[in-house]
Design a protein around this motif. Structure first.
Motif, PDB file in Angstrom:
ATOM      1  N   ARG A 113       0.835  -1.196   0.000  1.00 56.13           N
ATOM      2  CA  ARG A 113       0.000   0.000   0.000  1.00 56.13           C
ATOM      3  C   ARG A 113       0.875   1.253   0.000  1.00 56.13           C
ATOM      4  NH1 ARG A 113      -3.340  -1.681   5.276  1.00 56.13           N
ATOM      5  NH2 ARG A 113      -1.168  -2.201   5.821  1.00 56.13           N
ATOM      6  N   THR A 114       0.394   2.300  -0.649  1.00 58.90           N
ATOM      7  CA  THR A 114       1.086   3.576  -0.582  1.00 58.90           C
ATOM      8  C   THR A 114       0.796   4.228   0.767  1.00 58.90           C
ATOM      9  OG1 THR A 114      -0.780   4.806  -1.504  1.00 58.90           O
ATOM     10  CG2 THR A 114       0.820   3.887  -3.068  1.00 58.90           C
ATOM     11  N   GLU A 117      -2.715   5.291   1.227  1.00 59.50           N
ATOM     12  CA  GLU A 117      -3.696   4.206   1.260  1.00 59.50           C
ATOM     13  C   GLU A 117      -3.735   3.500   2.607  1.00 59.50           C
ATOM     14  OE1 GLU A 117      -3.585   2.763  -3.432  1.00 59.50           O
ATOM     15  OE2 GLU A 117      -2.172   1.896  -1.984  1.00 59.50           O
TER      16      GLU A 117
END
Length: 255
Positions: A113-114, A117
């Motif tokens: 995930r970034t 996110e």
């Protein structure tokens, strides 16, 4: 020209940043030039040259570094924060050896995930230990004093969508907005990215599209947040906006 909503960034100031102002500032940061009087053996009399006004070409456009953290990562960080003396170089290089496993653990916890996110609990002390926020705080503790910014710049360049980049100027702007339960200033960045998700999504798409079309590299919204906060806090925002509105990228988008 496609646009987005204004950005509400308390860490950058009390007033929302108009979307087109933010785009112009980013283009100015990436493509702006300043005049420099330069003497060289070939031109001992001196001449005017135009050099990048900010760190985009020296830092963001540097190719990704592969393999274990090392000397090349220090060079990348110097492109943004300036040359280190021998003692500073040694301190940053040693810190990179110490934080390699910690940075890897942060990436494992993020699980692809970034940063934007991640659920809010990953940046809260209420869900520690083992969170991304706890891992980033552990990395920060290894920052070598006044050269902490170089360490974070090196790690951000490795993972530009996960590790926030906060120098001394941006950190001072973020600290007053830390709330009870936040794991650190990274929680402020995360909160502002979530609140402005639509605006940053549009800005990321527009800026990256314009820059890559002319040979540049994309900037993640995590990096865009840092650029806007730094420009505002260092009183360079108006200058960057003026430079950005003179760029071919701005003219192309207006057309």
């Amino acid at each position: 020209m496609a646009a987005g909503p204004p950005l509400s960034l308390p860490s950058a100031g009390p007033d929302p940043v108009p979307w087109d102002t933010a785009l112009a500032a980013v283009l100015g940061y990436a493509r702006g030039r300043r005049a420099l009087w330069f003497r060289s053996p070939g031109h001992p009399e001196g001449r005017w040259v135009r050099v990048p006004a900010f760190g985009y070409e020296r830092f963001d456009c540097r190719p990704p570094v592969a393999g274990p953290l090392g000397d090349d990562d220090v060079l990348v960080a110097e492109g943004l924060h300036g040359r280190l003396d021998p003692a500073g170089w040694a301190a940053v290089r040693s810190a990179l050896d110490e934080v390699g496993s910690l940075a890897d653990a942060v990436a494992v916890r993020a699980d692809g995930r970034t940063f934007w996110e991640l659920p809010t609990g990953e940046l809260s002390v209420l869900e520690e230990p083992g969170t991304v926020g706890a891992g980033l705080r552990a990395v920060g503790r290894h920052g070598p004093g006044q050269h902490r910014a170089h360490l974070l710049a090196a790690l951000h360049h490795r993972r530009p969508d996960l590790v926030p980049l906060s120098g001394s100027a941006t950190r001072r702007q973020l600290l007053p907005h830390v709330e009870e339960g936040d794991s650190g200033v990274e929680a402020v960045v995360h909160r502002e990215l979530l609140v402005n998700a639509e605006a940053f999504g549009a800005l990321e798409a527009a800026a990256s599209g314009a820059l890559t079309a002319t040979g540049g590299v994309r900037l993640t919204r995590l990096r865009l947040h840092d650029v806007l906060v730094w420009l505002s806090g260092s009183l360079r925002l108006a200058h960057a906006v003026a430079l950005g509105r003179q760029t071919p990228e701005w003219a192309a988008r207006r057309a």
